[in-house]
Design an enzyme around this catalytic site. Structure first.
Site: not given
Length: 300
Positions: A142, A170
């Site tokens: 992330y 992500k």
């Protein structure tokens, strides 16, 4: 589980980064969380992210995180990929959270770049590898430099790509050009971490979206991917444009977790908008903005 059997989409295509509902006394409302998870999966989400930014992970505690994962996995885990946040600026703490998420039945882990301390790229790599080594679960990196103060460099993605458990990203970096370079240099599955950039990310090879606004507009995001994949690019643009107002209402202020709780309360999907300090629950002006956007979108 069907949603994780496609290597190119290891966590499915559309994942909602789910809020953590609270009772008025501030305790986690597991019953509401389970009901919301079921609703989101019924709407078409094939994945859910728990204990992330939108789930108020900085102010929920380890036992609460594990209980939330276990409850949601029991409720919908045969129909959706349940990805649990294992984010900390303390590597040992992140590893413990990863282990606890695995014990609670999570299907994958979300590992955010260490925040505040702004480690070197070598430090980021070592942190992510420690999380990935701690369980057998697949890991989604992330990258959200606006919150962490540092982003993952292309060379670091290339290095992390070599770890068998690190399978996805992500990307909430907000830069389509940098994302295109990183996608081209790895075989990681790329997920947009910004609702408004979903269509541009699809155009450079992303495979899906981790969304906040999908709490209330799952069908619209499904339409973007469906039309784009079918080659109906004009229709995909139209579907994306339809979301501009509601996305701006929820995400434009930078307080997505707050505003989406206001939206969920307006829709009757949660009973309170309680937030844990330092987050403040939505006030009437903020609620009015969300209410107007929901009405314009035909949701109320």
């Amino acid at each position: 589980m069907a949603s994780t059997t496609n290597p190119s989409r290891p966590f499915g295509t559309l994942l909602t980064a789910m809020v953590t509902p609270f009772n008025e006394d501030g305790s986690v409302d597991l019953d509401s969380a389970v009901a919301l998870a079921k609703h989101l999966v019924d709407q078409g989400n094939d994945g859910l992210v728990l204990n992330g930014t939108t789930g108020e992970s900085p102010t929920t505690h380890s036992p609460e995180k594990a209980e939330l994962v276990a409850a949601v996995v029991e409720a919908v885990g045969d129909r959706a990929a349940i990805v649990a946040g294992a984010g900390s600026n303390d590597t040992k703490h992140a590893v413990r959270m990863a282990e606890q998420a695995a014990e609670a039945g999570a299907h994958g882990l979300l590992a955010v770049t260490p925040y505040y301390s702004r480690p070197s790229q070598r430090g980021i790599i070592a942190h992510m590898e420690a999380i990935a080594d701690s369980t057998d679960l697949p890991v989604m990196l992330y990258d959200i430099p606006g919150r962490t103060g540092v982003r993952i460099a292309t060379d670091s993605y290339v290095a992390l790509n070599q770890h068998e458990n690190i399978v996805a990203v992500k990307d909430a970096g907000g830069d389509v050009g940098i994302a295109a370079v990183n996608i081209a240099n790895t075989d990681l599955a790329w997920y947009s971490g910004d609702d408004v950039l979903y269509l541009p990310f699809l155009s450079i090879g992303a495979v899906g979206l981790v969304s906040v606004v999908a709490h209330v507009a799952t069908n619209d995001f499904l339409a973007i991917e469906r039309e784009f994949s079918a080659g109906n690019h004009g229709a995909a643009i139209t579907a994306a444009q339809k979301l501009h107002n509601i996305t701006d209402a929820i995400m434009g202020s930078g307080a997505g977790a707050v505003m989406v709780k206001a939206a969920l309360k307006e829709l009757g999907l949660i009973s309170t908008t309680h937030m844990r300090a330092p987050q403040a629950a939505p006030n009437e002006a903020e609620t009015a903005v969300v209410r107007s956007a929901l009405a314009a979108h035909g949701l109320i």
